[in-house]
Design a protein around this motif. Sequence first.
Motif, PDB file in Angstrom:
ATOM      1  N   MET A   1      56.104  36.659  36.441  1.00 58.15           N
ATOM      2  CA  MET A   1      55.408  36.492  37.715  1.00 58.15           C
ATOM      3  C   MET A   1      54.667  37.779  38.065  1.00 58.15           C
ATOM      4  SD  MET A   1      58.018  34.237  40.048  1.00 58.15           S
ATOM      5  CE  MET A   1      58.709  32.709  39.414  1.00 58.15           C
ATOM      6  N   SER A   2      53.700  37.647  38.991  1.00 60.56           N
ATOM      7  CA  SER A   2      52.855  38.776  39.323  1.00 60.56           C
ATOM      8  C   SER A   2      52.729  38.897  40.834  1.00 60.56           C
ATOM      9  CB  SER A   2      51.468  38.585  38.698  1.00 60.56           C
ATOM     10  OG  SER A   2      50.565  39.548  39.179  1.00 60.56           O
ATOM     11  N   ASP A   3      52.520  40.122  41.301  1.00 58.90           N
ATOM     12  CA  ASP A   3      52.288  40.355  42.723  1.00 58.90           C
ATOM     13  C   ASP A   3      50.811  40.231  43.078  1.00 58.90           C
ATOM     14  OD1 ASP A   3      54.954  40.818  43.270  1.00 58.90           O
ATOM     15  OD2 ASP A   3      54.802  42.952  42.788  1.00 58.90           O
ATOM     16  N   LYS A   4      49.968  39.981  42.083  1.00 60.32           N
ATOM     17  CA  LYS A   4      48.541  39.825  42.342  1.00 60.32           C
ATOM     18  C   LYS A   4      48.280  38.587  43.191  1.00 60.32           C
ATOM     19  CE  LYS A   4      46.604  41.816  38.086  1.00 60.32           C
ATOM     20  NZ  LYS A   4      45.768  41.483  36.878  1.00 60.32           N
ATOM     21  N   GLN A   5      47.158  38.611  43.897  1.00 63.37           N
ATOM     22  CA  GLN A   5      46.718  37.403  44.583  1.00 63.37           C
ATOM     23  C   GLN A   5      46.374  36.350  43.535  1.00 63.37           C
ATOM     24  OE1 GLN A   5      43.636  39.396  47.069  1.00 63.37           O
ATOM     25  NE2 GLN A   5      44.599  38.298  48.759  1.00 63.37           N
ATOM     26  N   LEU A   6      46.714  35.110  43.837  1.00 65.78           N
ATOM     27  CA  LEU A   6      46.506  34.024  42.889  1.00 65.78           C
ATOM     28  C   LEU A   6      45.470  33.042  43.423  1.00 65.78           C
ATOM     29  CD1 LEU A   6      47.296  32.452  40.329  1.00 65.78           C
ATOM     30  CD2 LEU A   6      49.131  31.385  41.657  1.00 65.78           C
ATOM     31  N   ALA A   7      44.517  32.683  42.566  1.00 65.27           N
ATOM     32  CA  ALA A   7      43.495  31.697  42.917  1.00 65.27           C
ATOM     33  C   ALA A   7      43.525  30.559  41.921  1.00 65.27           C
ATOM     34  CB  ALA A   7      42.112  32.348  42.926  1.00 65.27           C
ATOM     35  N   LEU A   8      43.407  29.340  42.413  1.00 66.66           N
ATOM     36  CA  LEU A   8      43.262  28.158  41.564  1.00 66.66           C
ATOM     37  C   LEU A   8      41.833  27.652  41.703  1.00 66.66           C
ATOM     38  CD1 LEU A   8      44.184  25.728  39.843  1.00 66.66           C
ATOM     39  CD2 LEU A   8      44.975  24.648  41.975  1.00 66.66           C
ATOM     40  N   VAL A   9      41.156  27.494  40.573  1.00 70.53           N
ATOM     41  CA  VAL A   9      39.808  26.940  40.544  1.00 70.53           C
ATOM     42  C   VAL A   9      39.850  25.663  39.725  1.00 70.53           C
ATOM     43  CG1 VAL A   9      37.379  27.340  39.985  1.00 70.53           C
ATOM     44  CG2 VAL A   9      38.842  29.280  40.647  1.00 70.53           C
ATOM     45  N   THR A  10      39.453  24.545  40.310  1.00 70.21           N
ATOM     46  CA  THR A  10      39.436  23.295  39.558  1.00 70.21           C
ATOM     47  C   THR A  10      38.132  23.182  38.773  1.00 70.21           C
ATOM     48  OG1 THR A  10      38.432  21.957  41.339  1.00 70.21           O
ATOM     49  CG2 THR A  10      40.834  22.209  41.356  1.00 70.21           C
ATOM     50  N   GLY A  11      38.192  22.480  37.660  1.00 70.34           N
ATOM     51  CA  GLY A  11      37.020  22.358  36.807  1.00 70.34           C
ATOM     52  C   GLY A  11      36.511  23.704  36.339  1.00 70.34           C
ATOM     53  N   ALA A  12      37.442  24.567  35.923  1.00 73.39           N
ATOM     54  CA  ALA A  12      37.102  25.971  35.668  1.00 73.39           C
ATOM     55  C   ALA A  12      36.953  26.322  34.197  1.00 73.39           C
ATOM     56  CB  ALA A  12      38.168  26.871  36.296  1.00 73.39           C
ATOM     57  N   ASN A  13      36.955  25.329  33.321  1.00 73.39           N
ATOM     58  CA  ASN A  13      36.875  25.662  31.900  1.00 73.39           C
ATOM     59  C   ASN A  13      35.451  25.934  31.426  1.00 73.39           C
ATOM     60  OD1 ASN A  13      36.944  22.585  32.300  1.00 73.39           O
ATOM     61  ND2 ASN A  13      35.971  22.779  30.291  1.00 73.39           N
ATOM     62  N   LYS A  14      34.448  25.643  32.280  1.00 71.68           N
ATOM     63  CA  LYS A  14      33.055  25.865  31.878  1.00 71.68           C
ATOM     64  C   LYS A  14      32.171  25.969  33.114  1.00 71.68           C
ATOM     65  CE  LYS A  14      32.123  20.896  31.555  1.00 71.68           C
ATOM     66  NZ  LYS A  14      31.580  19.807  30.717  1.00 71.68           N
ATOM     67  N   GLY A  15      30.904  26.345  32.878  1.00 68.72           N
ATOM     68  CA  GLY A  15      29.887  26.300  33.917  1.00 68.72           C
ATOM     69  C   GLY A  15      30.215  27.094  35.165  1.00 68.72           C
ATOM     70  N   LEU A  16      29.908  26.499  36.315  1.00 72.45           N
ATOM     71  CA  LEU A  16      30.101  27.168  37.596  1.00 72.45           C
ATOM     72  C   LEU A  16      31.563  27.526  37.831  1.00 72.45           C
ATOM     73  CD1 LEU A  16      28.898  28.076  40.332  1.00 72.45           C
ATOM     74  CD2 LEU A  16      29.356  25.750  41.162  1.00 72.45           C
ATOM     75  N   GLY A  17      32.460  26.578  37.554  1.00 72.34           N
ATOM     76  CA  GLY A  17      33.878  26.839  37.783  1.00 72.34           C
ATOM     77  C   GLY A  17      34.380  28.022  36.989  1.00 72.34           C
ATOM     78  N   TYR A  18      33.945  28.116  35.738  1.00 67.93           N
ATOM     79  CA  TYR A  18      34.351  29.251  34.905  1.00 67.93           C
ATOM     80  C   TYR A  18      33.864  30.558  35.513  1.00 67.93           C
ATOM     81  CZ  TYR A  18      34.695  32.540  31.071  1.00 67.93           C
ATOM     82  OH  TYR A  18      34.985  33.660  30.319  1.00 67.93           O
ATOM     83  N   GLU A  19      32.622  30.590  35.985  1.00 72.18           N
ATOM     84  CA  GLU A  19      32.080  31.829  36.535  1.00 72.18           C
ATOM     85  C   GLU A  19      32.743  32.206  37.853  1.00 72.18           C
ATOM     86  OE1 GLU A  19      30.403  33.851  34.912  1.00 72.18           O
ATOM     87  OE2 GLU A  19      29.820  32.576  33.234  1.00 72.18           O
ATOM     88  N   ILE A  20      33.150  31.208  38.634  1.00 71.51           N
ATOM     89  CA  ILE A  20      33.920  31.503  39.847  1.00 71.51           C
ATOM     90  C   ILE A  20      35.258  32.120  39.461  1.00 71.51           C
ATOM     91  CG2 ILE A  20      35.102  30.501  41.837  1.00 71.51           C
ATOM     92  CD1 ILE A  20      32.842  28.367  41.890  1.00 71.51           C
ATOM     93  N   ALA A  21      35.910  31.536  38.467  1.00 69.84           N
ATOM     94  CA  ALA A  21      37.182  32.078  37.988  1.00 69.84           C
ATOM     95  C   ALA A  21      37.006  33.500  37.469  1.00 69.84           C
ATOM     96  CB  ALA A  21      37.755  31.179  36.898  1.00 69.84           C
ATOM     97  N   ALA A  22      35.957  33.726  36.681  1.00 70.56           N
ATOM     98  CA  ALA A  22      35.707  35.063  36.135  1.00 70.56           C
ATOM     99  C   ALA A  22      35.425  36.062  37.243  1.00 70.56           C
ATOM    100  CB  ALA A  22      34.530  35.006  35.166  1.00 70.56           C
ATOM    101  N   GLY A  23      34.659  35.630  38.247  1.00 67.07           N
ATOM    102  CA  GLY A  23      34.331  36.533  39.350  1.00 67.07           C
ATOM    103  C   GLY A  23      35.542  36.909  40.180  1.00 67.07           C
ATOM    104  N   LEU A  24      36.425  35.939  40.418  1.00 69.87           N
ATOM    105  CA  LEU A  24      37.651  36.250  41.157  1.00 69.87           C
ATOM    106  C   LEU A  24      38.563  37.138  40.319  1.00 69.87           C
ATOM    107  CD1 LEU A  24      38.339  32.763  42.768  1.00 69.87           C
ATOM    108  CD2 LEU A  24      37.676  34.863  43.964  1.00 69.87           C
TER     109      LEU A  24
END
Length: 244
Positions: A1-24
């Motif tokens: 487990m981690s003390d980092k903030q955790l974000a869930l992005v749906t549809g994140a394996n490609k395209g916009l979702g992936y870039e949102i995940a990468a940016g976070l």
Amino acid sequence: MSDKQLALVTGANKGLGYEIAAGLGARGYRVAVGARDEARGEAAVKTLHTAGVDAFAVPLDVTSDRSVTEAAELIERQGGRLDALVNNAAISGEMGPGWRQDPTTLDLDVVRKIVETNVFGVIRVTNAMLPFLRRATSPRIVNISSSVGSVTLQADPDIEVGPIMAAYAPTKSYLNAVTVHYARQFTGTDILINAACPGLVATDFSGFRGRPPQEAAATAIRLATLPDGGPNGSFFNDDGAIPW
């Protein structure tokens, strides 16, 4: 487990979702990569790891109660707290000539399928993740919408808002309305929820027309990382608030 903030992005394996995940991830978040296809989710996580992002895959079909329940159980095992949820997964449905959906010839089964993903999927995931969001100090929810869902803009004959998309666009209007009602429900809590319009993004969703997904992800990332006291129940693009 981690003390980092955790974000869930749906549809994140490609395209916009992936870039949102990468940016976070670049901002220090640990990212849960939601993907309907487990293998593609794992591949995206591997690429994110190469870029230095702390990420893990979450098999997630937003149209399936069982899948969403299992995703919630995985988030629980990963720490049981969720600081940001980005509801990005969406489908456009079959398009006709000129990338149009004619309201006079719509296949209702197509409409139902789009609503199931773009609206019911968001509600299903959001409600499943709410217990974990409520455990966070400053939880944020971002619903990826579109200007084609703005009734104000669509109804103005002097504004060019793209082709008629009579199956897809109303699902974003529905999503916008749902976002407002969540915001009303969250009044007096620490949860902030807003809708983001990324514009036309060059992904397979749009036939690779539009701007780079890295650029288009900026508004969603900003809304997912809002400071306390930020806006709640609003609709934004890169330039600021846009009308419902």
